[in-house]
Design a protein around this motif. Structure first.
Motif, PDB file in Angstrom:
ATOM      1  N   GLU A  46       0.807  -1.216   0.000  1.00 32.78           N
ATOM      2  CA  GLU A  46       0.000   0.000   0.000  1.00 32.78           C
ATOM      3  C   GLU A  46       0.846   1.274   0.000  1.00 32.78           C
ATOM      4  OE1 GLU A  46      -3.304  -0.378  -0.338  1.00 32.78           O
ATOM      5  OE2 GLU A  46      -2.906  -2.539  -0.332  1.00 32.78           O
ATOM      6  N   PHE A  47       2.156   1.125   0.127  1.00 34.39           N
ATOM      7  CA  PHE A  47       3.064   2.270   0.186  1.00 34.39           C
ATOM      8  C   PHE A  47       3.713   2.539  -1.163  1.00 34.39           C
ATOM      9  CE2 PHE A  47       2.969   1.032   4.634  1.00 34.39           C
ATOM     10  CZ  PHE A  47       3.148   2.209   5.333  1.00 34.39           C
ATOM     11  N   ASP A  48       3.994   3.810  -1.441  1.00 34.14           N
ATOM     12  CA  ASP A  48       4.855   4.205  -2.547  1.00 34.14           C
ATOM     13  C   ASP A  48       6.223   4.431  -1.904  1.00 34.14           C
ATOM     14  OD1 ASP A  48       5.906   5.113  -4.938  1.00 34.14           O
ATOM     15  OD2 ASP A  48       5.162   7.154  -4.651  1.00 34.14           O
ATOM     16  N   ILE A  49       7.179   3.537  -2.172  1.00 38.48           N
ATOM     17  CA  ILE A  49       8.469   3.548  -1.480  1.00 38.48           C
ATOM     18  C   ILE A  49       9.549   4.052  -2.433  1.00 38.48           C
ATOM     19  CG2 ILE A  49      10.102   2.182  -0.122  1.00 38.48           C
ATOM     20  CD1 ILE A  49       7.758   0.126   0.238  1.00 38.48           C
ATOM     21  N   PRO A  50       9.847   5.351  -2.380  1.00 40.05           N
ATOM     22  CA  PRO A  50      10.761   5.946  -3.367  1.00 40.05           C
ATOM     23  C   PRO A  50      12.171   5.363  -3.359  1.00 40.05           C
ATOM     24  CG  PRO A  50      10.200   7.549  -1.662  1.00 40.05           C
ATOM     25  CD  PRO A  50       9.354   6.337  -1.421  1.00 40.05           C
ATOM     26  N   TRP A  51      12.702   4.982  -2.219  1.00 42.38           N
ATOM     27  CA  TRP A  51      14.086   4.510  -2.179  1.00 42.38           C
ATOM     28  C   TRP A  51      14.230   3.083  -2.731  1.00 42.38           C
ATOM     29  CZ3 TRP A  51      11.283   5.600   2.252  1.00 42.38           C
ATOM     30  CH2 TRP A  51      10.934   4.516   3.052  1.00 42.38           C
ATOM     31  N   LEU A  52      13.135   2.401  -3.018  1.00 45.12           N
ATOM     32  CA  LEU A  52      13.226   1.061  -3.611  1.00 45.12           C
ATOM     33  C   LEU A  52      12.893   1.045  -5.099  1.00 45.12           C
ATOM     34  CD1 LEU A  52      11.636  -1.238  -0.867  1.00 45.12           C
ATOM     35  CD2 LEU A  52      14.058  -0.784  -1.315  1.00 45.12           C
ATOM     36  N   LEU A  99      19.294  -3.607   3.618  1.00 42.25           N
ATOM     37  CA  LEU A  99      18.398  -2.469   3.832  1.00 42.25           C
ATOM     38  C   LEU A  99      17.440  -2.821   4.971  1.00 42.25           C
ATOM     39  CD1 LEU A  99      17.576  -2.049   0.061  1.00 42.25           C
ATOM     40  CD2 LEU A  99      19.124  -0.606   1.375  1.00 42.25           C
ATOM     41  N   THR A 100      17.624  -2.175   6.104  1.00 40.00           N
ATOM     42  CA  THR A 100      16.772  -2.445   7.263  1.00 40.00           C
ATOM     43  C   THR A 100      15.620  -1.449   7.278  1.00 40.00           C
ATOM     44  OG1 THR A 100      18.674  -3.239   8.510  1.00 40.00           O
ATOM     45  CG2 THR A 100      16.706  -2.672   9.778  1.00 40.00           C
ATOM     46  N   HIS A 101      14.410  -1.979   7.371  1.00 38.23           N
ATOM     47  CA  HIS A 101      13.190  -1.173   7.387  1.00 38.23           C
ATOM     48  C   HIS A 101      12.426  -1.412   8.670  1.00 38.23           C
ATOM     49  CE1 HIS A 101      14.070  -1.541   3.081  1.00 38.23           C
ATOM     50  NE2 HIS A 101      13.460  -0.381   2.966  1.00 38.23           N
TER      51      HIS A 101
END
Length: 132
Positions: A46-52, A99-101
């Motif tokens: 559901e997210f727009d994740i710019p760094w990915l 990449l830790t989220h």
């Protein structure tokens, strides 16, 4: 930008679909459906994740969930996904980027769940996805 926010409404149907997809039994508390404990992992959709956006294919490393209360049908969750750490290591196959989220979800200001997920990128993190 290292943080994105999204408000999610958890429905009985969403819980049922997810539980069925992982072959988990449906559970209720006071007649209300409870989400399986791993359900927050699909909240990412559901997210727009710019760094990915320009990252190559990722390998799922680890995930941990810490609950203060169960996610139940009818909850309106305020969720924030953050990139909390980037670590590069050299492995047998070359460069690895970890990449830790951290995903934090609250309902009416109360913490419900914190989920930590590590994704691993193999190869040069600065090489564009379309330059294979």
């Amino acid at each position: 930008m290292n943080k994105v926010q999204q408000q999610l409404y958890v429905t009985s149907e969403w819980i049922s679909q997810y539980a069925q997809s992982i072959e988990a039994p449906l559970q209720k508390m006071n007649g209300i459906l409870i989400a399986p404990s791993t359900m927050p992992i699909i909240f990412w959709q559901e997210f727009d994740i710019p760094w990915l956006k320009e990252v190559r294919a990722l390998i799922h490393g680890t995930q941990r969930f810490s609950y203060m209360a169960p996610i139940t049908a009818g909850m309106l969750l305020d969720c924030e996904l953050s990139l909390t750490n980037v670590e590069e290591k050299v492995g047998k196959q070359g460069m690895l980027t970890f990449l830790t989220h951290t995903l934090v979800c609250k309902c009416n200001g109360d913490l419900i769940v914190t989920a930590e997920t590590i994704l691993i990128q193999v190869g040069d993190p600065y090489e564009k996805a379309y330059n294979s």
